[in-house]
Design an enzyme around this catalytic site. Sequence first.
Site, PDB file in Angstrom:
ATOM      1  CD  GLU A   1      -2.618  -1.079   2.694  1.00 29.69           C
ATOM      2  OE1 GLU A   1      -2.604  -0.057   3.417  1.00 29.69           O
ATOM      3  OE2 GLU A   1      -3.162  -2.143   3.026  1.00 29.69           O
TER       4      GLU A   1
ATOM      5  CE  LYS B   1       5.158   5.351   6.961  1.00 23.83           C
ATOM      6  NZ  LYS B   1       4.572   6.553   7.438  1.00 23.83           N
TER       7      LYS B   1
ATOM      8  CG  ASP C   1       4.142  12.444   4.782  1.00 24.92           C
ATOM      9  OD1 ASP C   1       4.052  12.122   5.983  1.00 24.92           O
ATOM     10  OD2 ASP C   1       5.014  13.210   4.345  1.00 24.92           O
TER      11      ASP C   1
ATOM     12  CE1 TYR D   1      -3.668   2.899   8.483  1.00 21.71           C
ATOM     13  CE2 TYR D   1      -3.626   4.628   6.820  1.00 21.71           C
ATOM     14  CZ  TYR D   1      -3.368   4.198   8.105  1.00 21.71           C
ATOM     15  OH  TYR D   1      -2.823   5.058   9.010  1.00 21.71           O
TER      16      TYR D   1
ATOM     17  CE  LYS E   1      -0.976  -1.817   6.079  1.00 22.01           C
ATOM     18  NZ  LYS E   1      -2.234  -1.076   6.036  1.00 22.01           N
TER      19      LYS E   1
ATOM     20  CE  LYS F   1       8.888   6.634   6.897  1.00 22.17           C
ATOM     21  NZ  LYS F   1       9.605   7.488   7.648  1.00 22.17           N
TER      22      LYS F   1
ATOM     23  CB  CYS G   1      40.816  34.709  -4.547  1.00 19.37           C
ATOM     24  SG  CYS G   1      40.457  33.389  -5.716  1.00 19.37           S
TER      25      CYS G   1
ATOM     26  CB  CYS H   1      44.335  34.170  -7.919  1.00 21.01           C
ATOM     27  SG  CYS H   1      43.043  35.371  -7.519  1.00 21.01           S
TER      28      CYS H   1
ATOM     29  CB  CYS I   1      37.925  36.281  -7.176  1.00 20.15           C
ATOM     30  SG  CYS I   1      39.597  36.459  -7.814  1.00 20.15           S
TER      31      CYS I   1
ATOM     32  CB  CYS J   1      41.194  34.339 -10.597  1.00 17.62           C
ATOM     33  SG  CYS J   1      40.796  33.019  -9.443  1.00 17.62           S
TER      34      CYS J   1
HETATM   35  S1  IVH Z   1      -0.856   0.565   8.666  1.00 14.67           S
HETATM   36  C1  IVH Z   1      -0.328  -1.508  12.597  1.00 14.67           C
HETATM   37  N1  IVH Z   1      -1.058   1.594   6.238  1.00 14.67           N
HETATM   38  O1  IVH Z   1       2.126   5.443   8.794  1.00 14.67           O
HETATM   39  C2  IVH Z   1      -0.500  -0.871  11.265  1.00 14.67           C
HETATM   40  N2  IVH Z   1      -0.230   2.960   7.989  1.00 14.67           N
HETATM   41  O2  IVH Z   1       4.654   5.118  10.248  1.00 14.67           O
HETATM   42  C3  IVH Z   1      -0.268   0.552  11.335  1.00 14.67           C
HETATM   43  N3  IVH Z   1       0.303   5.231   7.310  1.00 14.67           N
HETATM   44  O3  IVH Z   1       0.790   5.256  12.003  1.00 14.67           O
HETATM   45  C4  IVH Z   1      -0.652   1.355  10.224  1.00 14.67           C
HETATM   46  N4  IVH Z   1      -0.292   5.018   5.191  1.00 14.67           N
HETATM   47  O4  IVH Z   1      -0.316   6.859  10.303  1.00 14.67           O
HETATM   48  C5  IVH Z   1      -0.708   1.798   7.520  1.00 14.67           C
HETATM   49  N5  IVH Z   1      -1.321   2.376   4.070  1.00 14.67           N
HETATM   50  C6  IVH Z   1      -0.972   2.587   5.344  1.00 14.67           C
HETATM   51  C7  IVH Z   1      -0.493   3.820   5.795  1.00 14.67           C
HETATM   52  C8  IVH Z   1      -0.125   3.960   7.134  1.00 14.67           C
HETATM   53  C9  IVH Z   1       0.173   5.839   6.119  1.00 14.67           C
HETATM   54  C10 IVH Z   1       0.825   5.876   8.522  1.00 14.67           C
HETATM   55  C11 IVH Z   1       0.033   5.607   9.758  1.00 14.67           C
HETATM   56  C12 IVH Z   1       0.993   4.931  10.681  1.00 14.67           C
HETATM   57  C13 IVH Z   1       2.304   5.433  10.179  1.00 14.67           C
HETATM   58  C14 IVH Z   1       3.443   4.555  10.593  1.00 14.67           C
END
Ligand code: IVH
Length: 700
Positions: free
Chosen positions: A124, A126, A128, A236, A308, A332, A426, A429, A444, A449
Amino acid sequence: MPPTAAAESSRAEELRRLLNRAAHAYYVLDAPEMEDPVYDRLYRELLDLEAAHPELVSPDSPTRRVGGAPADGFRTVEHRIPLLSLDNAFSSEELEAWFARLLKVMDRTPEAGEPLPPLPMVGELKIDGNALALSYEQGVLVRAATRGDGERGEEITANVRTIQAVPLRLQLERPPAWVEVRGEAFIPDGTFAAINAEREARGESLFANPRNACAGTLRQLDPGVVASRRLDFFAYTLHLPDDWSPVRADPARPRSQWESLAWLAAAGFRVNPNADLCPDLAAVEAFFTDWETRRAQLPYATDGVVVKLDDLRLQADAGFTQKAPRWAIALKYAAEEAPSKLLRLVAQVGRTGVVTPVAEFEPVPLAGTTVSRATLHNADRLAELDLRAGDTIVVRKAGEIIPEVVRVLSELRTPGATPLQLPPNCPECSSALVREEGEAATRCVNSSCPAILRGALRHWVSKGGLDVDGLGSKLIEQLVDRGLVGSIAGLYRLDAALLASLERMGETSAQKLVAALEASKQQPWHRQLYGLGIHHVGAVNAKALAKAFPSAVALHEAAAEQPEAITAVFGIGGEIAESLRQWFATPANLALLAELQALGISMAAPEGEQGVGGESDGPGGAGHLSGQTFVLTGTLPSLSRSQAQTLIEAAGGKVSGSVSKKTSYVVAGAEAGSKLTKAETLGVAVLDEAGLRALLASGP
Ligand code: IVH
């Protein structure tokens, strides 16, 4: 285990203090003061230190808890099921190590030599943003909370209700007695930009990034403000009571994460469409690599992917560590900011003589490459950062942009460290560096130079310049250092035998280079002009100037005597005219021009394309104004300058940038300047717009 050195113990203490302060600023004060990648790295360092020296672990270590404490202003609520965090991996080695650990706890480690067993995983994005815990009872949203410390968070139901992507009632025929849903609230990039633009217009402080804006918004006491910020949400994670089973059209009880996502979507949640079911680790890595580039096109920020284990029963088998599930990991993306230790400050002299302070530091991986140098821009920026010897700095690299030093972690500074400045002389030079009043740049000003010469040579042979193949920076360095070339012109006096004797040069490459230099003499005038590297004369300006002034001689004349002829060129302003005047007023530059011409570099457009300085392209000739030259000055009441020019040219006349005795008419509008005065002294006829129109109409 060896006894803990005092240095390690004090470093651990320092890291704890820093990280705790950053977490407090972030979670409690809503005023983040440390970028995430920096936090991650320092956190990592502390984890490693504590792993190597368990006696260093203290109860106040940020590694002992999941998040920050809830702030005042919102009710604190206990989560039915704790919100855990995720462990991070920063490379495929770390991802593989996680997978190996997972197999081990599940007792599935393959025999030596055997391949890894396939184990379906969900990849999935992540997101932000900020984690939310949503509680539904009998299908109705009854509570929404922030993560808080993982056990207890802040109750922000009123605010979360404003998020359109969060259903207030589940779309199920027989909703379970309770459902716990977790997901990420976020602000899309476009909305973020609009929010900051509005804040700027109102003179309010700007949010550092979409995630901070989202966190700040979720903790707003006025839900009206939250609604105006248009938050979004991706679900999620799903927790259901053991006794729930569906009826009729309700989605089946999920047995895997993949099915959970489908269930959430069926119940009315927004689920990120970019998840994928990966049969094995190789597929997970491919998913990660794929999104590493594609994520730039997404309208929201992602900082990695979450992997996961798909099967929920296997998840239960794998279990949890103190703070995170063993069955999931966050992979990451390479950080775009990272801390490093300053090794030295160097002064780098550029082609125009501008001296840039550059930090050299311990190499750090950053956005896909290893970086060890970053610019500090100029002396003011250096002073503002208050950089000291041995400082820990934060370096940023975004895309193609040159790495820069963004901050100094002054908390990590050794007391009494020496402040760093640009040197007075410089480094190349030794001549005294100059900083003009009101200018940011330190320079300079010694034109011989070696650093300036190297830069000038690199610029002359560059792609936009004379585009000479086979003359790279290393070779230029040798040529300058050995005194073989003292100016651009010197390049054309090099012979193949001499070149062949240089490091990493052979007969063939030497001959090729001589041929390439010879061929470069035929490059057009605008490239020659660009190649001279005159301040402010980039590729576009060089083209415009070369068109208006067909030779260095014509340009020189205008630069010295008629700056208005130069500023009459579309896109060319006074700063450029002044820069040209200075350049042509320097005897060494005139000598260079003469030398280049003697060597067969024309410094002019080919004969046939030449005219008088500043003239328009129009051939003149055909119409009743044929043979007449016009100069336009000031603002005409209804015609723009280019409309007037078009009309004159259509009638066969020519438009010139400068007034001379040969000028037939000066057409003057409001605020006409020196051209009008000159016309009057020379006795040239002056027309206003009406006069011009009458003249144009007088034709056949
Ligand atoms: S799963 C136990 N899925 O990332 C499972 N987290 O660094 C925990 N996050 O606290 C979360 N996208 O705030 C999961 N697709 C995703 C996510 C996700 C962002 C965040 C979430 C978590 C943090 C961990």
